[in-house]
Write a protein that holds these residues in place. Structure first.
Motif, PDB file in Angstrom:
ATOM      1  N   LEU A 158       0.852  -1.189   0.000  1.00  0.00           N
ATOM      2  CA  LEU A 158       0.000   0.000   0.000  1.00  0.00           C
ATOM      3  C   LEU A 158       0.888   1.239   0.000  1.00  0.00           C
ATOM      4  N   ARG A 159       0.588   2.190  -0.897  1.00  0.00           N
ATOM      5  CA  ARG A 159       1.491   3.323  -1.064  1.00  0.00           C
ATOM      6  C   ARG A 159       0.848   4.683  -0.820  1.00  0.00           C
ATOM      7  N   TYR A 160      -0.415   4.737  -0.436  1.00  0.00           N
ATOM      8  CA  TYR A 160      -1.075   6.030  -0.321  1.00  0.00           C
ATOM      9  C   TYR A 160      -0.417   6.946   0.691  1.00  0.00           C
ATOM     10  N   MET A 161       0.235   6.376   1.741  1.00  0.00           N
ATOM     11  CA  MET A 161       0.852   7.251   2.741  1.00  0.00           C
ATOM     12  C   MET A 161       1.966   8.092   2.134  1.00  0.00           C
ATOM     13  N   LYS A 162       2.575   7.602   1.045  1.00  0.00           N
ATOM     14  CA  LYS A 162       3.614   8.388   0.372  1.00  0.00           C
ATOM     15  C   LYS A 162       3.035   9.650  -0.255  1.00  0.00           C
ATOM     16  N   TYR A 163       1.777   9.559  -0.702  1.00  0.00           N
ATOM     17  CA  TYR A 163       1.123  10.719  -1.300  1.00  0.00           C
ATOM     18  C   TYR A 163       0.453  11.613  -0.253  1.00  0.00           C
ATOM     19  N   LEU A 164       0.176  11.054   0.923  1.00  0.00           N
ATOM     20  CA  LEU A 164      -0.619  11.763   1.913  1.00  0.00           C
ATOM     21  C   LEU A 164       0.189  12.442   3.011  1.00  0.00           C
ATOM     22  N   ARG A 165       1.317  11.872   3.400  1.00  0.00           N
ATOM     23  CA  ARG A 165       1.999  12.349   4.604  1.00  0.00           C
ATOM     24  C   ARG A 165       2.408  13.817   4.500  1.00  0.00           C
ATOM     25  N   ASP A 166       3.110  14.185   3.447  1.00  0.00           N
ATOM     26  CA  ASP A 166       3.575  15.574   3.328  1.00  0.00           C
ATOM     27  C   ASP A 166       2.421  16.566   3.217  1.00  0.00           C
ATOM     28  N   PRO A 167       1.400  16.307   2.368  1.00  0.00           N
ATOM     29  CA  PRO A 167       0.269  17.242   2.321  1.00  0.00           C
ATOM     30  C   PRO A 167      -0.451  17.391   3.661  1.00  0.00           C
ATOM     31  N   LEU A 168      -0.567  16.300   4.410  1.00  0.00           N
ATOM     32  CA  LEU A 168      -1.208  16.392   5.717  1.00  0.00           C
ATOM     33  C   LEU A 168      -0.376  17.225   6.686  1.00  0.00           C
ATOM     34  N   GLN A 169       0.927  17.032   6.661  1.00  0.00           N
ATOM     35  CA  GLN A 169       1.795  17.827   7.521  1.00  0.00           C
ATOM     36  C   GLN A 169       1.755  19.300   7.125  1.00  0.00           C
ATOM     37  N   GLU A 170       1.686  19.580   5.821  1.00  0.00           N
ATOM     38  CA  GLU A 170       1.589  20.963   5.353  1.00  0.00           C
ATOM     39  C   GLU A 170       0.301  21.625   5.827  1.00  0.00           C
ATOM     40  N   ARG A 171      -0.726  20.847   6.033  1.00  0.00           N
ATOM     41  CA  ARG A 171      -2.001  21.372   6.539  1.00  0.00           C
ATOM     42  C   ARG A 171      -1.975  21.587   8.044  1.00  0.00           C
ATOM     43  N   GLY A 172      -0.910  21.155   8.709  1.00  0.00           N
ATOM     44  CA  GLY A 172      -0.773  21.385  10.142  1.00  0.00           C
ATOM     45  C   GLY A 172      -0.996  20.179  11.018  1.00  0.00           C
ATOM     46  N   PHE A 173      -1.084  18.999  10.410  1.00  0.00           N
ATOM     47  CA  PHE A 173      -1.313  17.776  11.180  1.00  0.00           C
ATOM     48  C   PHE A 173      -0.011  17.035  11.456  1.00  0.00           C
ATOM     49  N   GLU A 174      -0.003  16.282  12.541  1.00  0.00           N
ATOM     50  CA  GLU A 174       0.980  15.225  12.739  1.00  0.00           C
ATOM     51  C   GLU A 174       0.348  13.947  12.200  1.00  0.00           C
ATOM     52  N   VAL A 175       1.152  13.096  11.557  1.00  0.00           N
ATOM     53  CA  VAL A 175       0.627  11.881  10.942  1.00  0.00           C
ATOM     54  C   VAL A 175       1.252  10.669  11.627  1.00  0.00           C
ATOM     55  N   ALA A 176       0.415   9.784  12.145  1.00  0.00           N
ATOM     56  CA  ALA A 176       0.872   8.545  12.778  1.00  0.00           C
ATOM     57  C   ALA A 176       0.328   7.375  11.976  1.00  0.00           C
TER      58      ALA A 176
END
Length: 411
Positions: A198-216
């Protein structure tokens, strides 16, 4: 600050060993709060929490435990009381970690006490059945630590002192070093598997962090799902992207690679917004050392490594799984949006790959359209779960929730 370790055990039969552990903790600068969970006998010196207090916390008494005439019944009374008191002591700030000692009876009790403590609180169990197949996965706290109580079932010796002293040092060291999970940003909890699947986290992690979230991101191999659910129960997440559900397919068919019966329920119970997709929910995972059961021998098969291998779910099993997913989401107190990628749900289900099964995928897609009902929303998306378009769709849902205030950007 000096850390206090709760030391739990049957001080009538293991008095010498438990006092040795307490002495080792004290010798390293720690404090001890002792809890006696024995029934018949008494410790050589009074403990901080007596067996009578433990039984009373379970709504019972030592005499009732004795009168039951059954060791198992008696110890379950003590387990209930010990877990209640463990949670209360931590909530009152009186302990920083726990260490328990026991054989099968003591371990059974210790597992309940460990589950009474939040993720991030050190939990050590010295056991004659440490990480044994006797212990089902759903009894293990996500961050529990265990060490074999080697050679010490009856009395102290140099071999068992090695185990006991290691545990004493480990629990105090952990209590001194631990940084409990407290974030200064809102946290997105995400379930996934390794990036080869599964590779979606590669597309999601940076955009989520840019929005102000921490990603676990949690690994959906049993213990990861248990940790995810434990934090969801605590209301730790601002939102979840629960895109890997093999622990549910495993639970459905009885595989040991599951996260317990409450998987995919705790975020909903807490009203946490959920974006859900059935990533890898087409597979059944088995321990690498196991033979594939005959019932699954004719299914699509993938050997991931020497630890884990997978067979595929039949079309009917996929329909049953989707109905189970819908049932688990039905009681959610917060918003739920299900994303169904119609071209596949994991890397190995593509054409030419080991788990390719278009009939099974079609059944999953069809049943998803039937089973997901309002107020949950369903979006069928014409892509594979590993395509960037899937991640873009998830971000669009989250952005809409941010815009309308459903998901907050303050921790």
């Amino acid at each position: 600050m000096t850390k206090t370790i709760l030391v739990i055990g049957t001080y009538d039969t293991k008095d010498e060993e438990l006092h040795y552990i307490c002495e080792r903790i004290a010798a390293q600068g720690g404090k001890v709060l002792s809890m006696d969970v024995s029934v018949l006998g008494d410790p050589s010196t009074p403990t901080d929490v007596s067996k009578h207090q433990v039984a009373q916390a379970a709504g019972s008494s030592i005499q009732a435990a004795i009168d039951s005439g059954d060791e198992n019944t008696a110890m379950q009374i003590m387990a209930r009381g010990a877990s209640v008191l463990t949670a209360q002591l931590y909530g009152a700030g009186k302990i920083d970690a726990m260490l328990a000692l026991g054989g099968t009876m003591g371990t059974d009790l210790a597992l309940d006490c460990a589950q009474a403590l939040p993720l991030g609180v050190p939990k050590y169990v010295v056991s004659t059945v440490s990480f044994s197949p006797l212990i089902p996965a759903d009894r293990l706290s996500p961050d529990i630590q265990m060490i074999l109580w080697a050679g010490g079932l009856y009395g102290l010796n140099s071999i068992c002192k090695s185990s006991l002293s290691q545990a004493a040092g480990a629990v105090l060291g952990a209590a001194n070093a631990v940084e409990p999970p407290v974030s200064d940003r809102p946290v997105i909890g995400m379930m996934s598997l390794g990036s080869s699947c599964l590779r979606y986290m590669k597309y999601l992690r940076d955009p989520l962090q840019e929005r102000g979230f921490e990603v676990a991101v949690f690994h959906a191999t049993g213990m990861g799902g248990m940790a995810f659910e434990a934090l969801a129960r605590q209301g730790y997440f601002a939102a979840v992207m629960d895109f890997a559900l093999p622990e549910l397919s495993n639970l459905m068919v009885g595989s040991v690679v599951n996260a317990g019966a409450d998987r995919l329920t705790n975020a909903g119970t807490q009203g946490i917004p959920q974006i859900v997709s059935p990533g890898c929910a087409d597979l059944i995972d088995f321990a690498g050392w196991q033979d594939i059961p005959e019932a699954y021998s004719d299914r699509p098969f993938h050997a991931h490594n020497r630890l884990i291998k997978s067979s595929g779910l039949s079309p009917d099993e996929r329909r049953a799984l989707v109905r189970d997913i819908a049932t688990r989401l039905k009681g959610a107190k917060g918003p739920v949006h299900v994303l169904m990628p119609t071209q596949g749900v994991e890397e190995w289900d593509k054409e030419g790959a080991p788990a390719y099964d278009p009939e099974g995928l079609a059944a999953m897609v069809d049943e998803m359209g039937k089973a997901i009902k309002a107020p949950a929303e369903l979006t069928m998306i014409d892509c594979h779960i590993n395509d960037e378009a899937f991640a873009d769709a998830a971000l669009a849902i989250l952005d809409a929730w941010i815009a309308d205030g459903t998901v907050k950007l303050d921790a």
